[in-house]
Design an enzyme around this catalytic site. Sequence first.
Site, PDB file in Angstrom:
ATOM      1  N   ARG A 139     -17.443 -28.554 -24.125  1.00  0.00           N
ATOM      2  CA  ARG A 139     -17.466 -29.382 -22.914  1.00  0.00           C
ATOM      3  C   ARG A 139     -16.698 -28.663 -21.817  1.00  0.00           C
ATOM      4  NH1 ARG A 139     -21.148 -31.484 -24.926  1.00  0.00           N
ATOM      5  NH2 ARG A 139     -21.456 -33.651 -25.525  1.00  0.00           N
ATOM      6  N   GLU A 166     -21.468 -30.598 -14.300  1.00  0.00           N
ATOM      7  CA  GLU A 166     -22.816 -30.112 -14.614  1.00  0.00           C
ATOM      8  C   GLU A 166     -23.790 -30.987 -13.849  1.00  0.00           C
ATOM      9  OE1 GLU A 166     -23.450 -29.984 -18.836  1.00  0.00           O
ATOM     10  OE2 GLU A 166     -21.804 -28.595 -19.147  1.00  0.00           O
ATOM     11  N   HIS A 178     -25.957 -25.208 -20.160  1.00  0.00           N
ATOM     12  CA  HIS A 178     -25.823 -26.156 -21.274  1.00  0.00           C
ATOM     13  C   HIS A 178     -27.107 -26.196 -22.131  1.00  0.00           C
ATOM     14  CE1 HIS A 178     -23.498 -30.011 -22.589  1.00  0.00           C
ATOM     15  NE2 HIS A 178     -24.110 -29.453 -23.610  1.00  0.00           N
TER      16      HIS A 178
HETATM   17  C1  DGY Z   1     -24.264 -32.344 -27.637  1.00  0.00           C
HETATM   18  O1  DGY Z   1     -25.155 -32.735 -28.396  1.00  0.00           O
HETATM   19  O2  DGY Z   1     -23.201 -32.947 -27.502  1.00  0.00           O
HETATM   20  C2  DGY Z   1     -24.522 -31.093 -26.912  1.00  0.00           C
HETATM   21  O3  DGY Z   1     -23.652 -30.812 -25.927  1.00  0.00           O
HETATM   22  C3  DGY Z   1     -25.970 -31.072 -26.495  1.00  0.00           C
HETATM   23  O4  DGY Z   1     -26.283 -31.313 -25.267  1.00  0.00           O
END
Ligand code: DGY
Length: 325
Positions: free
Chosen positions: A237, A266, A285
């Site tokens: 993240r 994002e 991402h």
């Molecule tokens: C998640 O599944 O948490 C990933 O970041 C996919 O977007």
Amino acid sequence: MKVFITRIIAETGLKKLREAGLELMIWEEKKELPQEQLIQFCKESNALLSAGYNKIDAHFLKECSHLKVIALHSVGFDNVDILEADRLKIPIGNTPGILSGPTADVAFLLMLSVSRKAFYLHDKIKKGEWKFFEPTANLGINLYGKTLGIFGLGSIGFEMAKRCVGAYNMNVIYHNRNKNSLAEKELNARMVSFEQLLNESDIISVHSNLTTETIGIFNKEVFEKMKPTSIFINTARGAIHNEEDLINALRTGTIWGAGLDVTNPEPMKWDNPLLSLPNAAVLPHIGSATLETRDGMADMAAQNIIAGLKGEKIPFPVNPGIYKE
Ligand code: DGY
């Protein structure tokens, strides 16, 4: 029964939901769904399948406490107020496991790209700047035998470590709340303090959840404790690193480079300095973005919705505690 879906997801999931006799309402616009509109759509629905950035916070949950299940199209659940969902006894489902390998592939791809400045050098060719062979230019660093530090060794971190051991015979150290016995046994991984992770790693790869403990943890002070030859990778993240501090660390050579599949916010703006730094590589991402994985995620989310609407225990619960007693 009606299901509100916040993005177009893979047909496997949609088909499964339709075959279960559910009526689907899908937000198909390619712009963020305003939070108040999400609440309005959910008020007319029995379940929510949430893909993307909407907040499932206390306000949302109180307004939509009638929902029988909320299925996330992700493994991460940092956008959900789990305590409130527990209190309201709303099952929250996610998609664990299926995206571990593909997300680790992206971490590995970024590590390798940064070590050889691949994104930056590719851009130079496109700008017509490949003119002359210089034996001392465009130099990267070798990865063989280096020390990989995993911050948050769960299943994605394990997959990344496995790739690094297999490809480059790396030493693996990790910093976690709990010991990971499988990684210690199979990959000879060693659990260390956060300080040791910073001091000893040649590559630090972040795979932890975003929590109150990890938010902004990779900041100026932390980058200064890393080796000047080290690479920072974040596929978890964007809010786990402080972007301004990371940019400064890259500009001043405090660290060698950084590879990011996640940013904060994002989407990232096109003129963000990280996109033009020679020692940074950024992706939008795409950790779980393979055909097979997105099919699987849509299928798991559909399974969570179907079970939740039947009043059964959902197969992939984030808050299984609600089923106790
Ligand atoms: C998640 O599944 O948490 C990933 O970041 C996919 O977007």
